[in-house]
Write an enzyme that holds these catalytic residues in place. Structure first.
Site, PDB file in Angstrom:
ATOM      1  N   LYS A 106      -7.806  55.566  16.173  1.00 18.17           N
ATOM      2  CA  LYS A 106      -8.422  55.400  14.853  1.00 18.17           C
ATOM      3  C   LYS A 106      -7.370  54.907  13.866  1.00 18.17           C
ATOM      4  CE  LYS A 106     -11.179  58.242  11.620  1.00 18.17           C
ATOM      5  NZ  LYS A 106     -11.752  59.601  11.451  1.00 18.17           N
ATOM      6  N   SER A 148     -16.438  59.507  10.611  1.00 15.29           N
ATOM      7  CA  SER A 148     -15.591  58.379  10.274  1.00 15.29           C
ATOM      8  C   SER A 148     -14.919  57.730  11.472  1.00 15.29           C
ATOM      9  CB  SER A 148     -14.529  58.810   9.265  1.00 15.29           C
ATOM     10  OG  SER A 148     -13.703  59.849   9.792  1.00 15.29           O
ATOM     11  N   SER A 160     -16.537  64.131  11.925  1.00 14.18           N
ATOM     12  CA  SER A 160     -16.152  62.733  12.130  1.00 14.18           C
ATOM     13  C   SER A 160     -15.746  62.366  13.542  1.00 14.18           C
ATOM     14  CB  SER A 160     -15.022  62.355  11.160  1.00 14.18           C
ATOM     15  OG  SER A 160     -15.514  62.251   9.853  1.00 14.18           O
TER      16      SER A 160
END
Length: 462
Positions: A71, A146, A170
């Site tokens: 990420k 996210s 997330s």
């Protein structure tokens, strides 16, 4: 695990494995928009070096040659670490976060970094830097947020596994949306050092980093490499790694609930929880209906820490740069502004009440050390949707993810594993929750759910 095993056995070419992933990225990323930075030349150089090491009998570790993604909120040396915001546009990390270094030391090859919503404050991945990320199950739907770019990359086969972060679902919501597995650990079990935004103050209580992959066994492999204390993480603790035996696991009583009594879930989500509960019962677990008390208070306290305090921290960052706020983040800031103002006294009171509630919750879990429940009220939603009708009731955006938010507030480890699919063919995962620092128990139970339900499917776009 299979890639790593075959590389060690020299039954497949490490370079060919990496090239296959790069080819898939080249083919699918223009459609899915999961990766925001891939350095092909560096990846190829590292792959050739790793293959030479195999030929010379030098295996670095359990992940030698395995291609992973990260990420883009983590520091990965030489790659973008922008967290989806123009405020950090073109920011290139100069060093690896500790957990990235651990992955590299185990032999993993980092393919690139993946897309996020701006400053990670959404359950849908879209921003002004790179645009929206699409689900490999349906391009009109989101892979979540996210860690949405990460989930889309793994589910579509562009990456074998990787790393996400989770302050309110997330990791778990994107895993649920895309049919993969994800683990939210106890704060401090895996170091959040080198993550942006940094976890500090009340955010250290709720924000964590963890592995994402297509199977629970892969999660276990990643977790083994990533876990362990780091001085840069305020919550770090020297917890030894210990995998329980099957006999030990079977002694754990499991409580399950299909909804929280406030936010309804789809009928197919209820069915998924029942399927998982019956599967565990079939393998010899004692499984009983049980809904813990205090969930609604946990939701409200989480909103104080994540929504209100988050808005208080983020809003000043854009002073004079209001035009750089993405629509999704602007909406989050509006929600934050609508919440009652936090004073020093009210924040301190919320913090104290959180600790008391956590103690009350853990006392309940002494009877049921493992909880089984939905990961979200709905499967993956269409881009831009913000409310849904379930059982005649309107479920608002923030409420739909309350099923993950509680456990950020309370500090419980929780994993998501796919169990079924909706009538539209969308994955539905269930959440397995344990007591703090008992990630190994959570993953062991998740593996049994996965084995019994066998719901991994290849998405339409792969």
């Amino acid at each position: 695990m299979e890639i790593a095993r075959r590389i060690r056995a020299q039954s497949i070419s490490l370079v060919e494995v990496v090239e296959a992933h790069l080819a898939k990225i080249e083919r699918l990323n223009p459609i899915l928009n999961a990766f925001v930075h891939v350095d092909q030349e560096r990846v190829r150089r590292e792959a050739r070096a790793a293959e030479s090491a195999v030929a010379g009998g030098k295996i670095l570790g359990s992940l030698h040659g395995v291609p992973v993604s990260i990420k883009s909120s983590f520091e990965v040396a030489g790659m973008r670490c922008e967290s989806g915001t123009r405020l950090r546009g073109d920011f290139i990390a100069t060093q690896d976060a500790p957990l990235i270094a651990r992955l590299r030391n185990a032999g993993a090859i980092v393919l690139g970094v993946t897309n996020t919503p701006e400053l990670l404050m959404a359950w849908e991945t879209d921003n002004l830097l790179y645009g929206r990320t699409n689900s490999p199950w349906d391009l009109e739907r989101t892979p979540g947020g996210s860690s949405g770019g990460e989930a889309a990359a793994i589910a579509s086969g562009m990456s074998a596994g990787g790393v996400g972060s989770d302050g309110g679902g997330s990791i778990r919501v994107p895993a649920h949306f895309t049919g993969i597995c994800g683990l939210k650990p106890t704060p401090g079990r895996i170091p959040a050092t080198g993550h942006y935004p940094a976890s500090g103050g009340p955010f250290a209580l709720i924000g964590v980093v963890g592995p994402m992959a297509r199977s629970v066994d892969d999660l276990k492999m990643l977790f083994e490499v990533m876990q362990g204390p780091d001085d840069g993480d305020a919550c770090a603790a020297p917890v030894p790694l210990r995998w329980p035996s099957e006999d030990e696991i079977k002694k754990l009583r499991i409580g399950y609930f299909e909804d929280d009594g406030r936010t309804p879930v789809t009928a197919e989500t209820r069915a998924a929880v029942r399927i998982a509960a019956h599967a565990l019962q079939h393998t010899g677990f004692q499984v009983e209906p049980f809904r813990p008390e205090g969930l609604e208070e946990a939701r409200l306290l989480w909103k104080k820490f994540f929504v209100k305090a988050g808005g208080m921290l983020i809003d000043p960052m854009f002073k004079g740069r209001e035009h750089d706020v993405s629509p999704i983040l602007d909406q989050f800031l509006d929600w934050s502004a609508e919440e009652q103002a936090l004073t020093g006294e009210s924040l301190l009171g919320a913090w104290i009440r959180r600790d008391a509630l956590r103690a009350e919750f853990l006392k309940q879990m002494s009877e049921f050390p493992i909880l089984l429940c939905p990961a979200a009220a709905i499967p993956a939603f269409r881009h831009g949707e913000r409310s849904w009708e379930i059982d005649g009731k309107t479920v608002e955006y923030l409420d739909a993810w309350s099923y993950t938010e509680w456990f950020n507030l309370l500090g419980n480890p929780a994993a998501v594993v796919a169990v079924s699919h909706s009538s539209e063919g969308l994955p539905i995962g269930v959440q397995i929750v344990g007591r703090p620092w008992q990630e190994e128990q959570v993953l062991a139970v998740a593996a049994m759910v996965e084995k019994e339900c066998m719901e991994w499917r290849v998405p339409p776009i792969h």
